[in-house]
Design an enzyme around this catalytic site. Structure first.
Site, PDB file in Angstrom:
ATOM      1  N   ASP A 147      -1.191   0.258  -1.521  1.00 50.02           N
ATOM      2  CA  ASP A 147      -0.081   0.622  -0.631  1.00 50.02           C
ATOM      3  C   ASP A 147      -0.309   1.834   0.281  1.00 50.02           C
ATOM      4  O   ASP A 147       0.603   2.645   0.475  1.00 50.02           O
ATOM      5  CB  ASP A 147       1.195   0.854  -1.451  1.00 50.02           C
ATOM      6  CG  ASP A 147       1.555  -0.317  -2.342  1.00 50.02           C
ATOM      7  OD1 ASP A 147       0.969  -1.407  -2.179  1.00 50.02           O
ATOM      8  OD2 ASP A 147       2.417  -0.155  -3.212  1.00 50.02           O
TER       9      ASP A 147
ATOM     10  N   CYS B 291       3.737   3.089  -7.717  1.00 44.41           N
ATOM     11  CA  CYS B 291       2.903   1.881  -7.687  1.00 44.41           C
ATOM     12  C   CYS B 291       1.520   2.091  -8.299  1.00 44.41           C
ATOM     13  O   CYS B 291       1.004   1.196  -8.976  1.00 44.41           O
ATOM     14  CB  CYS B 291       2.798   1.351  -6.267  1.00 44.41           C
ATOM     15  SG  CYS B 291       4.406   0.778  -5.633  1.00 44.41           S
TER      16      CYS B 291
ATOM     17  N   LYS C 279       2.711  -7.656  -1.753  1.00 46.45           N
ATOM     18  CA  LYS C 279       3.360  -7.660  -3.060  1.00 46.45           C
ATOM     19  C   LYS C 279       4.797  -7.192  -2.947  1.00 46.45           C
ATOM     20  O   LYS C 279       5.164  -6.503  -1.994  1.00 46.45           O
ATOM     21  CB  LYS C 279       2.587  -6.800  -4.063  1.00 46.45           C
ATOM     22  CG  LYS C 279       2.625  -5.296  -3.792  1.00 46.45           C
ATOM     23  CD  LYS C 279       1.795  -4.561  -4.845  1.00 46.45           C
ATOM     24  CE  LYS C 279       1.802  -3.073  -4.684  1.00 46.45           C
ATOM     25  NZ  LYS C 279       3.061  -2.412  -4.990  1.00 46.45           N
TER      26      LYS C 279
END
Length: 180
Positions: free
Chosen positions: A14, A109, A76
């Site tokens: 990310d 994350c 995702k």
């Protein structure tokens, strides 16, 4: 346990346009993710790059995306890459037991991915200087928690030198140029 290029894959989590700039020390994260990607390319380490809800958070940062192998980016919705079926199956398909993880945010994350991958049976190495959170304290708490859960906390240089394993090769000269 040492990291081994032939047994590793790289997961960049990310590092996206609308999230990256608000991190503590974002330039360090981008620079070290690029180093890891270039080292992985030189040493034939497979790569996966996750994007959390890119419609809202934007695509992967341009300088990181420029180093991505074709087909490496996977969208995702789960915070944890280990909970995202497409990412988990991709990592398993590599048949490499070690996953080197970098990205943002360390306490969300990255942490959930690292612990989830550990629970899925991988040996997980989180690259501390290629991760960040908006608040530095959250970054440190995440590193501490991951270490307590059995995730190895490493640096970019540790990864590159362990992947190399030996000096004096053409690979060594190429990867050394990433560090200098």
């Amino acid at each position: 346990m040492l990291m081994d290029a032939a047994r590793s894959s790289l997961l960049i989590v990310d590092v996206q346009q609308n999230l990256g700039p608000v991190m503590a020390e974002p330039r360090q994260v981008y620079r070290n993710c690029v180093r890891l990607l270039r080292g992985a390319a030189r040493l034939a380490v497979p790569v996966t790059i996750s994007e959390q809800y890119p419609k809202g958070i934007g695509p992967t940062m341009g300088e990181v995306l420029a180093e991505a192998p074709e087909g490496a980016v996977v969208e995702k919705m789960h915070f944890s890459c280990a909970a995202e079926p497409a990412i988990l199956s991709r990592l398993q398909a590599f048949q490499r037991p070690q996953v080197v993880v970098a990205g943002i945010e360390a306490h969300v994350c990255v942490l959930q991915s690292a612990i989830g991958l550990k629970m899925a049976g991988f040996d997980v190495f989180v690259v501390a200087d290629a991760c960040s959170s908006r608040v530095a304290a959250n970054h440190q708490l995440a590193l501490d928690r991951m270490a307590a859960a059995g995730v190895a906390v490493v640096s970019t240089e540790m990864v590159l030198f362990e992947w190399l394993h030996v000096a004096g090769t053409s690979e060594f000269k190429d990867v050394l140029s990433l560090i200098k």
